[in-house]
Motif scaffolding. Sequence first.
Motif, PDB file in Angstrom:
ATOM      1  N   ILE A 269       0.832  -1.213   0.000  1.00  0.00           N
ATOM      2  CA  ILE A 269       0.000   0.000   0.000  1.00  0.00           C
ATOM      3  C   ILE A 269       0.859   1.253   0.000  1.00  0.00           C
ATOM      4  O   ILE A 269       0.585   2.219  -0.734  1.00  0.00           O
ATOM      5  N   GLU A 270       1.913   1.257   0.812  1.00  0.00           N
ATOM      6  CA  GLU A 270       2.787   2.427   0.868  1.00  0.00           C
ATOM      7  C   GLU A 270       3.482   2.663  -0.468  1.00  0.00           C
ATOM      8  O   GLU A 270       3.670   3.809  -0.886  1.00  0.00           O
ATOM      9  N   TYR A 271       3.860   1.580  -1.150  1.00  0.00           N
ATOM     10  CA  TYR A 271       4.477   1.735  -2.467  1.00  0.00           C
ATOM     11  C   TYR A 271       3.472   2.305  -3.461  1.00  0.00           C
ATOM     12  O   TYR A 271       3.814   3.134  -4.307  1.00  0.00           O
ATOM     13  N   TYR A 272       2.209   1.877  -3.352  1.00  0.00           N
ATOM     14  CA  TYR A 272       1.170   2.430  -4.220  1.00  0.00           C
ATOM     15  C   TYR A 272       0.969   3.919  -3.927  1.00  0.00           C
ATOM     16  O   TYR A 272       0.872   4.738  -4.861  1.00  0.00           O
ATOM     17  N   LEU A 273       0.911   4.261  -2.650  1.00  0.00           N
ATOM     18  CA  LEU A 273       0.678   5.656  -2.267  1.00  0.00           C
ATOM     19  C   LEU A 273       1.832   6.565  -2.683  1.00  0.00           C
ATOM     20  O   LEU A 273       1.643   7.778  -2.865  1.00  0.00           O
ATOM     21  N   LYS A 274       3.012   5.994  -2.849  1.00  0.00           N
ATOM     22  CA  LYS A 274       4.199   6.763  -3.258  1.00  0.00           C
ATOM     23  C   LYS A 274       3.952   7.539  -4.546  1.00  0.00           C
ATOM     24  O   LYS A 274       4.518   8.621  -4.756  1.00  0.00           O
ATOM     25  N   TYR A 275       3.086   7.006  -5.403  1.00  0.00           N
ATOM     26  CA  TYR A 275       2.838   7.616  -6.708  1.00  0.00           C
ATOM     27  C   TYR A 275       1.535   8.423  -6.740  1.00  0.00           C
ATOM     28  O   TYR A 275       1.054   8.786  -7.809  1.00  0.00           O
ATOM     29  N   LEU A 276       0.987   8.719  -5.554  1.00  0.00           N
ATOM     30  CA  LEU A 276      -0.231   9.528  -5.478  1.00  0.00           C
ATOM     31  C   LEU A 276       0.063  10.890  -4.865  1.00  0.00           C
ATOM     32  O   LEU A 276       0.936  11.014  -3.995  1.00  0.00           O
ATOM     33  N   ASN A 277      -0.693  11.894  -5.269  1.00  0.00           N
ATOM     34  CA  ASN A 277      -0.578  13.206  -4.645  1.00  0.00           C
ATOM     35  C   ASN A 277      -1.235  13.192  -3.269  1.00  0.00           C
ATOM     36  O   ASN A 277      -2.259  12.540  -3.065  1.00  0.00           O
ATOM     37  N   GLY A 278      -0.638  13.912  -2.338  1.00  0.00           N
ATOM     38  CA  GLY A 278      -1.199  13.989  -0.989  1.00  0.00           C
ATOM     39  C   GLY A 278      -1.134  12.684  -0.243  1.00  0.00           C
ATOM     40  O   GLY A 278      -1.978  12.389   0.600  1.00  0.00           O
ATOM     41  N   ARG A 279      -0.117  11.879  -0.556  1.00  0.00           N
ATOM     42  CA  ARG A 279      -0.059  10.528   0.010  1.00  0.00           C
ATOM     43  C   ARG A 279       0.187  10.518   1.522  1.00  0.00           C
ATOM     44  O   ARG A 279      -0.237   9.600   2.202  1.00  0.00           O
ATOM     45  N   LYS A 280       0.882  11.549   2.034  1.00  0.00           N
ATOM     46  CA  LYS A 280       1.211  11.541   3.465  1.00  0.00           C
ATOM     47  C   LYS A 280      -0.046  11.611   4.323  1.00  0.00           C
ATOM     48  O   LYS A 280      -0.218  10.833   5.264  1.00  0.00           O
ATOM     49  N   PHE A 281      -0.932  12.537   3.979  1.00  0.00           N
ATOM     50  CA  PHE A 281      -2.162  12.668   4.771  1.00  0.00           C
ATOM     51  C   PHE A 281      -3.067  11.464   4.556  1.00  0.00           C
ATOM     52  O   PHE A 281      -3.698  10.973   5.497  1.00  0.00           O
ATOM     53  N   LEU A 282      -3.102  10.951   3.328  1.00  0.00           N
ATOM     54  CA  LEU A 282      -3.898   9.760   3.058  1.00  0.00           C
ATOM     55  C   LEU A 282      -3.360   8.572   3.838  1.00  0.00           C
ATOM     56  O   LEU A 282      -4.137   7.752   4.350  1.00  0.00           O
ATOM     57  N   SER A 283      -2.060   8.462   3.958  1.00  0.00           N
ATOM     58  CA  SER A 283      -1.454   7.386   4.753  1.00  0.00           C
ATOM     59  C   SER A 283      -1.915   7.464   6.203  1.00  0.00           C
ATOM     60  O   SER A 283      -2.240   6.445   6.821  1.00  0.00           O
ATOM     61  N   ILE A 284      -1.959   8.682   6.730  1.00  0.00           N
ATOM     62  CA  ILE A 284      -2.401   8.880   8.116  1.00  0.00           C
ATOM     63  C   ILE A 284      -3.865   8.440   8.267  1.00  0.00           C
ATOM     64  O   ILE A 284      -4.234   7.770   9.236  1.00  0.00           O
ATOM     65  N   LEU A 285      -4.697   8.813   7.285  1.00  0.00           N
ATOM     66  CA  LEU A 285      -6.113   8.445   7.329  1.00  0.00           C
ATOM     67  C   LEU A 285      -6.291   6.931   7.277  1.00  0.00           C
ATOM     68  O   LEU A 285      -7.130   6.366   7.999  1.00  0.00           O
ATOM     69  N   LEU A 286      -5.511   6.270   6.433  1.00  0.00           N
ATOM     70  CA  LEU A 286      -5.625   4.813   6.304  1.00  0.00           C
ATOM     71  C   LEU A 286      -5.117   4.104   7.559  1.00  0.00           C
ATOM     72  O   LEU A 286      -5.689   3.095   7.974  1.00  0.00           O
ATOM     73  N   ILE A 287      -4.075   4.647   8.166  1.00  0.00           N
ATOM     74  CA  ILE A 287      -3.601   4.096   9.443  1.00  0.00           C
ATOM     75  C   ILE A 287      -4.692   4.252  10.499  1.00  0.00           C
ATOM     76  O   ILE A 287      -4.956   3.338  11.291  1.00  0.00           O
ATOM     77  N   GLY A 288      -5.349   5.413  10.485  1.00  0.00           N
ATOM     78  CA  GLY A 288      -6.460   5.642  11.414  1.00  0.00           C
ATOM     79  C   GLY A 288      -7.584   4.654  11.202  1.00  0.00           C
ATOM     80  O   GLY A 288      -8.169   4.141  12.162  1.00  0.00           O
ATOM     81  N   ALA A 289      -7.903   4.359   9.926  1.00  0.00           N
ATOM     82  CA  ALA A 289      -8.961   3.391   9.615  1.00  0.00           C
ATOM     83  C   ALA A 289      -8.586   2.012  10.131  1.00  0.00           C
ATOM     84  O   ALA A 289      -9.437   1.282  10.654  1.00  0.00           O
ATOM     85  N   PHE A 290      -7.309   1.653   9.985  1.00  0.00           N
ATOM     86  CA  PHE A 290      -6.866   0.342  10.472  1.00  0.00           C
ATOM     87  C   PHE A 290      -6.956   0.284  11.993  1.00  0.00           C
ATOM     88  O   PHE A 290      -7.430  -0.713  12.566  1.00  0.00           O
ATOM     89  N   LEU A 291      -6.500   1.332  12.658  1.00  0.00           N
ATOM     90  CA  LEU A 291      -6.542   1.352  14.136  1.00  0.00           C
ATOM     91  C   LEU A 291      -7.982   1.325  14.635  1.00  0.00           C
ATOM     92  O   LEU A 291      -8.268   0.752  15.696  1.00  0.00           O
ATOM     93  N   PHE A 292      -8.898   1.939  13.884  1.00  0.00           N
ATOM     94  CA  PHE A 292     -10.314   1.939  14.275  1.00  0.00           C
ATOM     95  C   PHE A 292     -10.861   0.514  14.285  1.00  0.00           C
ATOM     96  O   PHE A 292     -11.776   0.200  15.059  1.00  0.00           O
ATOM     97  N   SER A 293     -10.313  -0.348  13.436  1.00  0.00           N
ATOM     98  CA  SER A 293     -10.776  -1.746  13.381  1.00  0.00           C
ATOM     99  C   SER A 293     -10.012  -2.651  14.339  1.00  0.00           C
ATOM    100  O   SER A 293     -10.301  -3.852  14.425  1.00  0.00           O
ATOM    101  N   PHE A 294      -9.062  -2.097  15.070  1.00  0.00           N
ATOM    102  CA  PHE A 294      -8.198  -2.919  15.926  1.00  0.00           C
ATOM    103  C   PHE A 294      -8.958  -3.771  16.936  1.00  0.00           C
ATOM    104  O   PHE A 294      -8.542  -4.899  17.223  1.00  0.00           O
TER     105      PHE A 294
END
Length: 382
Positions: A269-294
Motif C-alpha cells: 500500500i505504501e508503495y502504491y501511495l508513493k505515486y499519489l498526490n497527498g499521500r502523506k495525509f492519506l497514509s495517516i487516514l488509512l492508518i487511522g482506519a486500520f486502528l479503528f478496526s483494531f
Amino acid sequence: MKIRKIVQNFNIKIFIYFLIIITAIYTLAFTWIFNLKDDGYILADWLINYQDGGFKRRGLSGSFFFILQDLTGIRLNYIVYFFQFLIISGFFVVYTRLIKYKLTDFLYLSLLLSAIGFVGLLNTVTYVGKKEFIVFLLFASFTYLLDNDKLSRAKEYVFCILLFVSTLLHEVTLFYVPYFAIALYLKTGKLEYTRYVKYFISVGIPTLLIMLFGKNVNEGMSLEILSKRGVHPTYGIFYWNIDERQYIKEHINEYKLYFISLAISIFHIEYYLKYLNGRKFLSILLIGAFLFSFPLFYLAIDWGRWMYIHMMLMIVLFTLMLRLGGSIYAYEPIVKNKKFYITLGIIVLSLLYRVEMSGYGFTFEGILYRAFVAPLELLNKI
C-alpha cells in the motif's frame, strides 16, 4: 523481443475485467455450494434471528428470511442465496462501473492480485458468501455516486439509513465506516466533520443497542427453529462456544504469521501511495482506519478476514484517484523501469502466499500453488 512486445501490448483493463468475472463466478458458485450443504458459517450466519430469544446482533436477516419463507414457501437455502447473489453480483457490477472509464496501470492491478485482494477470494474459499459483501456493495455504490458527482444530501441520508441497517445485519460495519469519511475527503479535498459524524452515528446507535439489549446469537432454540424450517447445520455460528482471546493465545505461533502478511501488505500500500498526490495525509487516514478496526483483532480470531476487508475497501477507494480514460479499454501502457520490476516482484510474491481467514497468517499455498502444485499432489494420491 517477443517478451518485451507482450509486456508493452498487455491490456491491463481487459485483464481486470477478466479477473472480476472469474472472481465473481467463483464466489457465487462456492456460495451456492455452501448454501446447499447447510453450511454452519456461510448460510447459518444469515439465519441468526430474533425468534430465538429476541433482539440480538446479526438477527435482522434471519427474521427477514423467515417472513419471506412463510410468504412464499420457498426453501431458506434458496431465499438466502437469492439475496447473496444480488449483493455479491451487485458489488462486482458497481465496481466494474467504477473503473469502466478509468486509466488503470500495472501498479493498480497489483492491488487486485494481492493475497488479500480479489485473489484472496480465490485463495481462501471461506471468504465467500459472508456479510461483508453488504459493506462492499454499500461502499462501492457510495464511491460511484461520489465519483460521478451524484451524491446529493438526500442520497447521503439514505446511505446513513443503510449503514444503520447493515450494522444490524453484521456489526463488522461499525469497524469499517471510516472508509466512507475518507472517500468523501478524497472527493472534496476538505475536511467536513459534520458530514462524517452522520456516518459514525448511523453505525454507533445500533451498536450501542446491541451492546445494551442484545441477546446471545443462540438462546437455545435456534437449531430447533432452523430444523423445522428445513435447515440443519451441524457446525458453525450456532455451535460457537470459544473464548476467542484465549484461542489466539493458545495459537500465538500461528497468529504471529499474520504479521508477515501485514508487513507485505503495508509495504504494498505504501508503495502504491508513493505515486499519489497527498499521500502523506492519506497514509495517516488509512492508518487511522486500520486502528479503528483494531478491536476486531483483539476480540475475534478471523484476522485474515479483517485484513481482506481492508484491502478490498482500499481497492475501491483508490478508484477515486485514477485518471479518466477515453474508452472502457483505456489503460496505461507498461514501461519497463524500476517501478515495473518492483511491482512485478510484489505481484509474484502475492501469488505465492496465502492468508487464511483464521489460524495460519502466512503459507506458501497461494494461487500458484493451488493452480500448479495442488492438482499434482492430488493426482499422486489417486
